[in-house]
Design a protein around this motif. Structure first.
Motif, PDB file in Angstrom:
ATOM      1  N   GLU A 145       6.482   0.521  12.217  1.00 29.45           N
ATOM      2  CA  GLU A 145       5.708  -0.398  11.374  1.00 29.45           C
ATOM      3  C   GLU A 145       5.586   0.066   9.935  1.00 29.45           C
ATOM      4  OE1 GLU A 145       1.045  -1.692  10.788  1.00 29.45           O
ATOM      5  OE2 GLU A 145       1.738  -1.137  12.794  1.00 29.45           O
ATOM      6  N   GLU A 146       5.458   1.371   9.723  1.00 30.51           N
ATOM      7  CA  GLU A 146       5.188   1.881   8.379  1.00 30.51           C
ATOM      8  C   GLU A 146       6.451   2.188   7.591  1.00 30.51           C
ATOM      9  OE1 GLU A 146       5.800   5.346  11.077  1.00 30.51           O
ATOM     10  OE2 GLU A 146       4.707   3.439  11.187  1.00 30.51           O
ATOM     11  N   LEU A 177       6.011  -6.985   4.973  1.00 29.31           N
ATOM     12  CA  LEU A 177       5.421  -8.267   5.362  1.00 29.31           C
ATOM     13  C   LEU A 177       5.839  -8.645   6.779  1.00 29.31           C
ATOM     14  CD1 LEU A 177       5.933 -10.293   2.053  1.00 29.31           C
ATOM     15  CD2 LEU A 177       3.729  -9.746   3.106  1.00 29.31           C
ATOM     16  N   HIS A 178       7.087  -8.408   7.102  1.00 30.41           N
ATOM     17  CA  HIS A 178       7.562  -8.729   8.445  1.00 30.41           C
ATOM     18  C   HIS A 178       6.811  -7.927   9.508  1.00 30.41           C
ATOM     19  CE1 HIS A 178      10.325  -8.659  11.941  1.00 30.41           C
ATOM     20  NE2 HIS A 178      10.535  -9.899  11.580  1.00 30.41           N
ATOM     21  N   GLN A 179       6.349  -6.742   9.134  1.00 35.45           N
ATOM     22  CA  GLN A 179       5.619  -5.893  10.068  1.00 35.45           C
ATOM     23  C   GLN A 179       4.142  -6.250  10.162  1.00 35.45           C
ATOM     24  OE1 GLN A 179       6.403  -1.981   8.550  1.00 35.45           O
ATOM     25  NE2 GLN A 179       8.607  -2.136   8.887  1.00 35.45           N
ATOM     26  N   GLY A 180       3.709  -7.238   9.375  1.00 35.29           N
ATOM     27  CA  GLY A 180       2.322  -7.682   9.451  1.00 35.29           C
ATOM     28  C   GLY A 180       1.471  -7.351   8.244  1.00 35.29           C
ATOM     29  N   ALA A 181       2.056  -6.722   7.232  1.00 31.43           N
ATOM     30  CA  ALA A 181       1.302  -6.418   6.022  1.00 31.43           C
ATOM     31  C   ALA A 181       1.028  -7.689   5.224  1.00 31.43           C
ATOM     32  CB  ALA A 181       2.073  -5.425   5.154  1.00 31.43           C
ATOM     33  N   HIS A 182       0.068  -7.604   4.312  1.00 33.09           N
ATOM     34  CA  HIS A 182      -0.144  -8.612   3.284  1.00 33.09           C
ATOM     35  C   HIS A 182       0.365  -8.030   1.967  1.00 33.09           C
ATOM     36  CE1 HIS A 182      -3.578 -10.895   5.563  1.00 33.09           C
ATOM     37  NE2 HIS A 182      -2.499 -10.721   6.289  1.00 33.09           N
ATOM     38  N   ALA A 183       0.545  -8.875   0.968  1.00 32.12           N
ATOM     39  CA  ALA A 183       1.082  -8.378  -0.292  1.00 32.12           C
ATOM     40  C   ALA A 183       0.456  -9.089  -1.478  1.00 32.12           C
ATOM     41  CB  ALA A 183       2.604  -8.540  -0.343  1.00 32.12           C
ATOM     42  N   LEU A 184       0.295  -8.333  -2.550  1.00 29.82           N
ATOM     43  CA  LEU A 184      -0.053  -8.850  -3.870  1.00 29.82           C
ATOM     44  C   LEU A 184       1.160  -8.600  -4.749  1.00 29.82           C
ATOM     45  CD1 LEU A 184      -1.941  -9.837  -6.138  1.00 29.82           C
ATOM     46  CD2 LEU A 184      -2.786  -7.478  -6.328  1.00 29.82           C
ATOM     47  N   VAL A 185       1.802  -9.675  -5.191  1.00 38.21           N
ATOM     48  CA  VAL A 185       3.029  -9.562  -5.990  1.00 38.21           C
ATOM     49  C   VAL A 185       2.697  -9.962  -7.425  1.00 38.21           C
ATOM     50  CG1 VAL A 185       5.382 -10.412  -6.320  1.00 38.21           C
ATOM     51  CG2 VAL A 185       4.515 -10.007  -4.003  1.00 38.21           C
ATOM     52  N   LEU A 186       2.830  -9.020  -8.341  1.00 36.18           N
ATOM     53  CA  LEU A 186       2.548  -9.250  -9.750  1.00 36.18           C
ATOM     54  C   LEU A 186       3.877  -9.439 -10.478  1.00 36.18           C
ATOM     55  CD1 LEU A 186      -0.271  -6.590 -10.233  1.00 36.18           C
ATOM     56  CD2 LEU A 186      -0.427  -8.956  -9.415  1.00 36.18           C
ATOM     57  N   ASP A 187       4.086 -10.623 -10.974  1.00 37.79           N
ATOM     58  CA  ASP A 187       5.382 -11.079 -11.460  1.00 37.79           C
ATOM     59  C   ASP A 187       5.219 -11.618 -12.885  1.00 37.79           C
ATOM     60  OD1 ASP A 187       7.905 -12.177 -11.758  1.00 37.79           O
ATOM     61  OD2 ASP A 187       7.561 -13.846 -10.374  1.00 37.79           O
ATOM     62  N   PRO A 188       5.161 -10.720 -13.902  1.00 36.95           N
ATOM     63  CA  PRO A 188       4.856 -11.175 -15.256  1.00 36.95           C
ATOM     64  C   PRO A 188       5.893 -12.122 -15.857  1.00 36.95           C
ATOM     65  CG  PRO A 188       5.548  -8.885 -15.263  1.00 36.95           C
ATOM     66  CD  PRO A 188       5.332  -9.258 -13.830  1.00 36.95           C
ATOM     67  N   LYS A 189       7.129 -12.081 -15.357  1.00 32.33           N
ATOM     68  CA  LYS A 189       8.128 -13.041 -15.829  1.00 32.33           C
ATOM     69  C   LYS A 189       7.945 -14.415 -15.175  1.00 32.33           C
ATOM     70  CE  LYS A 189      11.603  -9.508 -16.826  1.00 32.33           C
ATOM     71  NZ  LYS A 189      12.970  -9.011 -16.519  1.00 32.33           N
ATOM     72  N   ARG A 190       7.169 -14.447 -14.096  1.00 32.92           N
ATOM     73  CA  ARG A 190       6.796 -15.670 -13.372  1.00 32.92           C
ATOM     74  C   ARG A 190       7.933 -16.289 -12.580  1.00 32.92           C
ATOM     75  NH1 ARG A 190       2.519 -18.818 -17.410  1.00 32.92           N
ATOM     76  NH2 ARG A 190       1.801 -16.945 -18.509  1.00 32.92           N
ATOM     77  N   ILE A 191       9.138 -15.768 -12.705  1.00 34.00           N
ATOM     78  CA  ILE A 191      10.267 -16.366 -12.000  1.00 34.00           C
ATOM     79  C   ILE A 191      11.058 -15.348 -11.186  1.00 34.00           C
ATOM     80  CG2 ILE A 191      10.560 -18.263 -13.637  1.00 34.00           C
ATOM     81  CD1 ILE A 191      12.853 -16.629 -14.908  1.00 34.00           C
TER      82      ILE A 191
END
Length: 270
Positions: free
Chosen positions: A27-28, A74-88
Motif C-alpha cells: 500500500e505504501e 490514489l489507487h491504494q486508497g489515498a486522497h490527494a491535494l494537487v496544486l497545479d499553478p499552470k491550471r492545465i
C-alpha cells in the motif's frame, strides 16, 4: 558498469503485465521505474521516504512523474491535494472524487492553510490513523508556487499577522510532521531556502532528477558523489535514495491512463 541496453526506450503503464505488477505493490509503495540493471525502483512512504522531491529542467518529465506517483497512491486508497499553478498540467485530477485540485494562488493558499488544520487534527489522534486515508500533497512548479504564495500574503496580511505566509508555514509543518500524520509531499522543482526553512531539503529522502545542472546535483544530492553523465533517452531519470543512485526508466502514465484506471469499477483493488 551498468547495462544501459537492459531497458526499452519507454516504459508505459499499458505494457503487458506492468499494471498487474503495480497493483501488487504494498500500500505504501509506488513504482518510479526500472533501473538500467533491471531492478524495480520504488518509493516507500513508510520507510525511508515520507516525502519525494522531483526536479528537472523544462520538459524533463517532472509533471509526468508527479502524476504517476500520485495516481498509484490514489489507487491504494489515498486522497490527494494537487496544486497545479499552470491550471492545465493536471486536468486528470479534476474528475476524481478523492482529489482536490487547486490552480490559482488564492485557492492554493486556502488549501495549504486547511492542510495545516488537517495536519493538527491527525496529530491529535496520536497515531490512531487506521481509518484515516493517506494524504498526498502534490505540488507542481513548486518554487514558483511558493514565491507566488509569499507575494500573495504580503499583499493581504495585516500589521498584526505573522510575516511568514500561513500557507507556506502549513507546508513546512507537513514536511516535518507528515510521517506521523500520514501526510506526504511530492514537490516538483528545486526548493528555495529563501522561502522554505533551511532544513526543508533534508525532509526529501527520495530525490528524482533529470536534465540537471552540476549545481543542482550538488545541492540536492550532495551525498551521492559527483554528478553522473546524463542519458539522452526520453523518460530517463536518476533516483537518489540513501546515497545510492539508480539510473531509471520512468513509468509513463497518461491522463487517460490515470482516469480510466482510477474509475474502473471492475477493479477490486483498494
Amino acid at each position: 558498469m551498468t547495462n544501459t541496453t537492459a531497458l526499452p526506450q519507454m516504459l508505459y503503464f499499458t505494457d503487458p503485465g506492468l499494471r498487474e505488477q503495480i497493483e501488487a505493490l504494498p500500500e505504501e509503495t509506488a513504482l518510479i521505474g526500472i533501473s538500467t540493471t533491471g531492478r524495480a525502483i520504488a518509493v516507500d512512504l513508510d520507510a525511508e521516504s515520507p516525502h519525494v522531491l522531483v526536479c528537472t529542467a523544462t520538459g524533463g518529465g517532472s509533471t509526468t512523474m508527479l502524476r504517476s506517483l500520485t495516481a498509484q497512491f490514489l489507487h491504494q486508497g489515498a486522497h490527494a491535494l494537487v496544486l497545479d499553478p499552470k491550471r492545465i498540467s493536471h486536468l486528470w485530477a479534476k474528475s476524481l472524487p478523492t482529489v482536490t485540485h487547486r490552480g490559482n494562488t488564492a485557492g492554493i493558499h486556502d488549501a495549504l492553510v486547511h492542510l495545516a488544520s488537517e495536519l493538527e487534527r491527525r496529530l491529535d489522534l496520536e497515531g490512531d490513523l487506521d481509518d484515516v486515508p493517506r494524504l498526498i500533497v502534490a505540488i507542481d512548479a513548486g518554487t514558483t508556487t511558493l514565491q507566488a504564495l509569499a507575494r500573495y500574503w504580503e499583499k493581504f496580511r495585516q500589521s498584526d499577522d505573522p510575516k511568514t505566509s500561513p500557507a507556506i508555514a502549513g507546508l513546512e509543518e507537513a514536511l516535518w510532521a507528515g510521517r506521523a500524520a500520514r501526510v506526504h509531499v511530492i514537490f516538483n522543482r528545486r526548493p528555495s531556502a529563501g522561502v522554505l526553512g533551511p532544513g526543508a531539503r533534508e525532509q526529501f529522502a527520495t530525490v528524482i532528477l533529470s536534465r540537471f545542472s552540476a549545481d543542482t546535483w550538488q545541492l540536492l544530492a550532495p551525498m551521492a558523489g559527483p554528478a553522473p553523465n546524463q542519458s539522452k533517452s526520453p523518460g530517463r531519470f536518476h533516483v537518489i535514495q540513501q546515497g545510492d543512485v539508480h539510473e531509471t526508466q520512468a513509468l509513463l502514465m497518461s491522463d487517460a491512463d490515470v482516469v480510466n484506471w482510477l474509475t474502473d469499477r471492475t477493479d477490486s483493488a483498494s
